[in-house]
Design an enzyme around this catalytic site. Structure first.
Site, PDB file in Angstrom:
ATOM      1  N   GLU A   1      50.123  63.350   4.357  1.00 17.94           N
ATOM      2  CA  GLU A   1      50.783  62.167   3.466  1.00 17.94           C
ATOM      3  C   GLU A   1      50.193  61.745   2.336  1.00 17.94           C
ATOM      4  O   GLU A   1      49.113  61.380   2.552  1.00 17.94           O
ATOM      5  CB  GLU A   1      51.357  61.326   4.687  1.00 17.94           C
ATOM      6  CG  GLU A   1      52.770  60.358   3.870  1.00 17.94           C
ATOM      7  CD  GLU A   1      53.142  59.349   4.505  1.00 17.94           C
ATOM      8  OE1 GLU A   1      54.373  58.893   4.349  1.00 17.94           O
ATOM      9  OE2 GLU A   1      52.283  58.700   5.421  1.00 17.94           O
TER      10      GLU A   1
ATOM     11  N   ALA B   1      46.406  54.244   9.412  1.00 18.62           N
ATOM     12  CA  ALA B   1      46.739  55.274  10.395  1.00 18.62           C
ATOM     13  C   ALA B   1      47.970  56.282   9.792  1.00 18.62           C
ATOM     14  O   ALA B   1      48.147  55.953   8.791  1.00 18.62           O
ATOM     15  CB  ALA B   1      47.521  54.684  11.812  1.00 18.62           C
ATOM     16  N   MET B   2      48.190  57.398  10.292  1.00 19.81           N
ATOM     17  CA  MET B   2      49.154  58.422   9.800  1.00 19.81           C
ATOM     18  C   MET B   2      49.969  58.755  10.960  1.00 19.81           C
ATOM     19  O   MET B   2      49.607  59.275  12.100  1.00 19.81           O
ATOM     20  CB  MET B   2      48.577  59.527   9.376  1.00 19.81           C
ATOM     21  CG  MET B   2      49.605  60.474   8.737  1.00 19.81           C
ATOM     22  SD  MET B   2      50.762  59.765   7.583  1.00 19.81           S
ATOM     23  CE  MET B   2      51.900  61.018   7.867  1.00 19.81           C
ATOM     24  N   GLU B   3      51.500  58.794  10.847  1.00 17.80           N
ATOM     25  CA  GLU B   3      52.445  58.932  11.916  1.00 17.80           C
ATOM     26  C   GLU B   3      52.665  60.312  12.269  1.00 17.80           C
ATOM     27  O   GLU B   3      53.813  60.537  12.615  1.00 17.80           O
ATOM     28  CB  GLU B   3      53.784  58.333  11.479  1.00 17.80           C
ATOM     29  CG  GLU B   3      54.473  58.792  10.273  1.00 17.80           C
ATOM     30  CD  GLU B   3      54.182  58.221   9.099  1.00 17.80           C
ATOM     31  OE1 GLU B   3      54.854  58.383   8.017  1.00 17.80           O
ATOM     32  OE2 GLU B   3      53.006  57.480   8.989  1.00 17.80           O
ATOM     33  N   ASN B   4      51.754  61.342  11.946  1.00 18.29           N
ATOM     34  CA  ASN B   4      52.075  62.727  12.206  1.00 18.29           C
ATOM     35  C   ASN B   4      52.802  62.841  13.611  1.00 18.29           C
ATOM     36  O   ASN B   4      52.370  62.161  14.679  1.00 18.29           O
ATOM     37  CB  ASN B   4      50.911  63.538  12.456  1.00 18.29           C
ATOM     38  CG  ASN B   4      49.945  63.327  11.281  1.00 18.29           C
ATOM     39  OD1 ASN B   4      50.044  63.458  10.211  1.00 18.29           O
ATOM     40  ND2 ASN B   4      48.574  62.611  11.677  1.00 18.29           N
TER      41      ASN B   4
ATOM     42  N   HIS C   1      53.617  49.989  14.484  1.00 16.20           N
ATOM     43  CA  HIS C   1      54.178  50.544  13.368  1.00 16.20           C
ATOM     44  C   HIS C   1      54.343  52.021  13.174  1.00 16.20           C
ATOM     45  O   HIS C   1      55.395  52.560  12.807  1.00 16.20           O
ATOM     46  CB  HIS C   1      53.110  50.214  12.162  1.00 16.20           C
ATOM     47  CG  HIS C   1      53.221  50.533  10.702  1.00 16.20           C
ATOM     48  ND1 HIS C   1      53.964  49.777   9.917  1.00 16.20           N
ATOM     49  CD2 HIS C   1      53.477  51.855  10.167  1.00 16.20           C
ATOM     50  CE1 HIS C   1      54.309  50.270   8.741  1.00 16.20           C
ATOM     51  NE2 HIS C   1      53.822  51.548   8.815  1.00 16.20           N
ATOM     52  N   GLU C   2      53.267  52.842  13.790  1.00 17.63           N
ATOM     53  CA  GLU C   2      53.053  54.211  13.552  1.00 17.63           C
ATOM     54  C   GLU C   2      54.258  54.633  14.808  1.00 17.63           C
ATOM     55  O   GLU C   2      54.853  55.956  14.345  1.00 17.63           O
ATOM     56  CB  GLU C   2      51.884  54.708  14.105  1.00 17.63           C
ATOM     57  CG  GLU C   2      50.759  54.437  13.014  1.00 17.63           C
ATOM     58  CD  GLU C   2      50.922  54.523  11.710  1.00 17.63           C
ATOM     59  OE1 GLU C   2      51.749  55.508  11.121  1.00 17.63           O
ATOM     60  OE2 GLU C   2      50.592  53.535  10.810  1.00 17.63           O
TER      61      GLU C   2
ATOM     62  N   HIS D   1      57.728  54.930  13.332  1.00 15.09           N
ATOM     63  CA  HIS D   1      57.853  56.130  12.571  1.00 15.09           C
ATOM     64  C   HIS D   1      58.491  57.427  13.149  1.00 15.09           C
ATOM     65  O   HIS D   1      58.875  58.182  12.585  1.00 15.09           O
ATOM     66  CB  HIS D   1      56.610  56.602  11.805  1.00 15.09           C
ATOM     67  CG  HIS D   1      56.280  55.740  10.490  1.00 15.09           C
ATOM     68  ND1 HIS D   1      57.208  55.663   9.591  1.00 15.09           N
ATOM     69  CD2 HIS D   1      55.197  55.062  10.072  1.00 15.09           C
ATOM     70  CE1 HIS D   1      56.653  54.905   8.556  1.00 15.09           C
ATOM     71  NE2 HIS D   1      55.552  54.625   9.141  1.00 15.09           N
TER      72      HIS D   1
ATOM     73  N   GLU E   1      58.822  53.024   5.356  1.00 14.84           N
ATOM     74  CA  GLU E   1      57.412  52.008   5.548  1.00 14.84           C
ATOM     75  C   GLU E   1      57.947  50.782   5.719  1.00 14.84           C
ATOM     76  O   GLU E   1      57.484  49.857   6.600  1.00 14.84           O
ATOM     77  CB  GLU E   1      56.539  51.947   4.389  1.00 14.84           C
ATOM     78  CG  GLU E   1      55.673  53.381   4.212  1.00 14.84           C
ATOM     79  CD  GLU E   1      55.045  53.812   5.627  1.00 14.84           C
ATOM     80  OE1 GLU E   1      54.634  52.971   6.575  1.00 14.84           O
ATOM     81  OE2 GLU E   1      54.548  55.291   5.468  1.00 14.84           O
TER      82      GLU E   1
END
Length: 894
Positions: A169, A304-307, A339-340, A343, A362
């Protein structure tokens, strides 16, 4: 970019990659100009399924691969146009086949528009309408930029090792494999990892379908994913420990960490299990994959990243050490996990159609994280923190001319990084909270559940969400909310608020609430005109008690706007604050608005400080947190405007905080609240920065005990940052013992949270030489690249040092960070504290030939803040009552 033709099969620690280009064939064709400079990919070919084989080489820091993409040709074309960047394409491998005929359409001309990161394949004849298979072979570098397919490093029993990680992302999947790297092009993904060292853990979005082990190496096959956008594809390969549990409906949840840190994932695992259950009920939709992995990555640019199904985190956002993590760290982990996981529904299951609607991802994930935390930890009073963390920060940025609408036009992929900002996250979350307050909680929840169901596995726009809310709630949601998402800024009821001189021209439809004298009853109305009159005489109590004569608009600060009271109403509110008649959030909101009006020169600093005196017995964390932020900014501006008053101003602020400091004490109390634990560190850090000798001496004493015994109860994690800052107040270039002790703590700990506490303290000292040394340390090999930004918390004495340091090191900083979020942090943190119009010219001259799309907006915002500061200084210089006022407020200072 230069052609990447070969790789060096050697250890790559500290090795600089060669720039890469599009093709390994010498006959790189010039693509037709029709495809250049376009904001979006053409839609005559649509991907439906990817079969991706990746072969990473962690020792040589390279990877190879092959992708077979099921493509639907929907219009006559000889071209297939997709994204690719920093990949070496094997032109001979490129082909297109059609299943209904045995014909293979190859080999096409292979061209690259590097500025647009698109790969153009030109075939000799028109491709048949319908499904076909595009095959492409490629190679690339496991870079050290924390984006695309990259390497992170870790120590395993003293040996430095690589892991391979993806961060796609917003538009970096194209750096790993050729793809349609736009959120609207959803497809299924089948991932295979080849020749992975057998001892390593290899993860992807879906569970493992099978493994083929050949001794030292293994091939890992993963189940096919549901349809999703390319930016949500993920792969992680490394040496990990894990802990696991299952949700009530059988979803396997794991937390992966470096070997030896598995127990630090227990809190995050528990939060994840409960949060998945909460979201399942709230959205009336179960989590849609059979497993959820959460992985702590040592080198990670964002939080962080919501993969989908494989969420990646900074270690500080996932791991918690029972002995050495502070209450603030605990809340941080809960916030990021919630949060993640939001998503997984809002972003992954239903995805924005284009980055213009990033806020749908977001803003909602930010807001939903508060819903989850309130459910899991009601004792945290998380909604009292919402205004301070989200709304206040959103209002701060959105008061600038250089702000942008929530729905911001994105015309090129290079612009996307800019909008991962306070507006998309915090203003987005704030207007959601405002809308929920207007339509009501149950109706709002039903609308979101309907929206998720309607657009499941698909894409949506902001207007689609408003349409569902309008339908379910029977309210003109689109009409109301368009005024908040399609224009920047916000009102002070009937006028747009701007820190600068410009007259705002915006107009909003505003949900307004108010109460008079108490909270037992309140009224609300929708303000649709530029001005309205409301008779409240029947609403005001006949009680003559002055503590009941106040009127408060925007009850509990639910609305995203400011309120400016006349002197009479403000005086009554001040009396109500002193007598504890207002709620925590309303005390906070009035304070925040007052500071904004002061910065905008609509309220004198004299008036602001007089108003702040009403908070001298304040004990609530969120209000204290806001007071501390204001204190820091006022100290910095007074240092420029009226340096002769600095001692009085500091003494006044010390008096303001001593009551809460005495109440909290240095040591935790049995049964104290989570918020008090967080306040303790904030208050003593503030007092140390203000030069309060008693605080500094006590902090240094406890710090010395900590140096002797790292598990001493005398320096609880909640107050370690305060102690570190206090130590640095006494450090000079001729007495560096405290600085060196902090560096020793930094080097000896393997806890990322502790390292960041140290980094955030080093540049807080007043000695310019030591600030220079602290900043140099931040760019050293001792500090992970994503952590250097924490060292930019420079004292007011260090502004010029930091600016010179930025200029002197710009080329290295640019090489390290390239474009993106971390680079904007460097620019914003160092530029915006200045308060001189002359400095604007200097800043502009330096960046004249160094501008880049990813920092353009931040640079403009920072320069605007400098101009606002400069005008604020001028107004304070003319404030005739300031000297007498501060001397009265700080009577004991000679």
């Amino acid at each position: 970019m230069n052609l990447l033709k070969s790789f060096c099969a050697c250890s790559c620690f500290g090795k600089k990659e060669s720039p890469s280009s599009s093709t390994s064939h010498d006959r790189l064709s010039e693509p037709t100009s029709d495809f250049k400079g376009q904001p979006r990919l053409p839609r005559f070919a649509v991907p439906k399924r990817y079969d991706i084989q990746l072969k990473p080489d962690l020792a040589a820091c390279k990877f190879g691969g092959n992708v077979a993409i099921d493509v639907d040709i929907v219009a006559d074309t000889r071209f297939i146009v997709l994204n690719a960047a920093q990949l070496s394409i094997d032109s001979g491998s490129v082909s297109f086949s059609h299943p209904n005929s045995n014909k293979v359409f190859g080999t096409p001309k292979v061209g690259m528009v590097e500025a647009d990161e698109i790969l153009v394949l030109e075939f000799a004849e028109t491709l048949p309408i319908g499904m076909g298979v595009l095959t492409v072979g490629f190679e690339g570098v496991l870079n050290d930029k924390m984006k695309g397919f990259y390497r992170s490093t870790y120590d395993h029993y003293g040996e430095k090792k690589n892991m391979a990680v993806t961060q796609f992302e917003p538009a970096y999947a194209r750096q790993c494999f050729p793809c349609w790297d736009e959120p609207a092009f959803k497809a299924k993904f089948k991932i295979t990892l080849l020749d992975v060292p057998s001892e390593l853990v290899a993860l992807s979005n879906m569970p493992v379908e099978g493994e083929l082990n050949t001794g030292t190496l293994k091939t890992v096959y993963y189940e096919e994913s549901p349809v999703m956008s390319a930016y949500l594809v993920a792969v992680v390969i490394g040496l990990f420990d894990y802990i696991e549990d299952h949700t009530s409906d059988g979803i396997k949840v794991r937390v992966y960490s470096q070997v030896g840190k598995a127990n630090q994932g227990k809190f995050a695992l528990n939060v994840a299990l409960q949060t998945l259950g909460f979201y399942k009920d709230y959205f009336q939709m179960p989590y849609s994959l059979p497993k959820l992995d959460m992985v702590a990555i040592p080198d990670f640019a964002a939080g962080a990243m919501e993969n989908y199904g494989l969420v990646t985190y900074r270690e500080t956002a996932l791991l918690l050490d029972d002995l050495h993590s502070a209450a603030a760290n605990k809340q941080r982990v809960a916030t990021v996990v919630a949060h993640e996981l939001a998503h997984q529904w809002f972003g992954n299951l239903v995805t924005m159609e284009w980055w213009t609607d990033l806020w749908l991802n977001e803003g909602f994930a930010t807001w939903m994280s508060y819903m989850a935390k309130d459910k899991l930890f009601p004792e945290w009073k998380i909604w009292t923190q919402f205004f301070d963390h989200e709304t206040s920060e959103g209002l701060r940025l959105d008061g600038l001319e250089e702000s942008h609408p929530i729905e911001v036009e994105v015309n090129h992929a290079s612009e996307i990084d800019e909008i991962f900002d306070t507006i998309s996250y915090r203003k987005g979350a704030s207007i959601i909270q405002m809308l929920k307050g207007y339509v009501g909680g149950p109706c709002f929840q039903n609308s979101l559940a309907t929206y998720i169901k309607r657009y499941e596995l698909s894409n949506a726009k902001t207007d689609d969400l408003w349409a569902v809310l309008k339908e379910v709630c029977n309210e003109p949601v689109d009409k109301i909310m368009d005024s908040w998402t399609k224009q920047k800024g916000y009102p002070v009821l009937s006028s747009q608020f701007l820190y600068g001189n410009s007259d705002g021209r915006g107009q909003w439809i505003i949900p307004i609430t108010y109460c008079c004298g108490d909270y037992d009853s309140s009224k609300s109305f929708l303000m649709e005109k530029k001005s309205e009159t409301h008779d409240i005489k029947d609403f005001i109590s006949d009680n003559i008690d002055p503590a009941r004569s106040w009127i408060k608009l925007n009850v509990e600060q639910v609305g995203f706007f400011r309120v400016k009271y006349d002197d009479g109403m403000a005086a009554k509110l001040r009396y109500a604050i002193e007598n504890k008649c207002l709620s925590v959030t309303d005390r906070l909101g009035i304070l925040d608005d007052s500071f904004a009006f002061c910065m905008a020169r609509q309220m004198s600093l004299t008036s602001l400080l007089t108003f702040m005196a009403a908070y001298k017995e304040e004990l609530e964390h969120t209000v204290l947190s806001n007071l501390i932020k204001i204190t820091d900014k006022v100290i910095r501006i007074v240092a420029d405007a009226r340096p002769e008053l600095m001692n009085y101003i500091k003494q006044f602020f010390i008096i303001l905080f001593l009551h809460s400091a005495a109440n909290l004490g240095w040591d935790p109390k049995q049964g104290e609240s989570h918020l008090d634990a967080m306040s303790r560190g904030d208050i003593f850090t503030a007092l140390a920065m203000l030069g309060h000798e008693e605080t500094i001496n006590e902090a240094i004493s406890r710090f010395n005990a900590f140096l002797d015994e790292r598990n001493t109860p005398l320096l609880h994690p909640d107050v370690r940052k305060a102690a570190y800052v206090a130590v640095m107040q006494k450090v000079t270039s001729s007495n560096k013992a405290g600085f060196e002790s902090l560096l020793r703590i930094y080097k000896e700990t393997d806890l990322s949270q502790e390292k960041i506490r140290v980094l955030g303290s080093l540049a807080s000292c007043p000695d310019e030489d030591m600030i220079q040394e602290a900043l140099n340390f931040a760019l050293s090999s001792e500090v992970r690249k994503q952590d250097a930004v924490f060292a930019l918390a420079v004292s007011k004495e260090g502004r010029e040092v930091a600016w010179k340091w930025l200029r002197d090191n710009w080329d290295d900083i640019w090489k390290i960070y390239g474009s993106g979020y971390l680079l904007t942090r460097f620019v914003g943190s160092i530029v915006s504290p200045f308060a001189s119009s002359e400095k604007v010219k200097e800043i502009g001259k330096f960046f004249a030939n160094r501008r880049n799309g990813s920092i353009e907006r931040t640079l403009k915002q920072s320069i605007e803040q400098v101009l606002i500061n400069a005008r604020w200084v001028q107004s304070i210089e003319k404030d005739k009552d300031l000297a007498n006022t501060v001397k009265k407020l700080a009577p004991n200072k000679s």
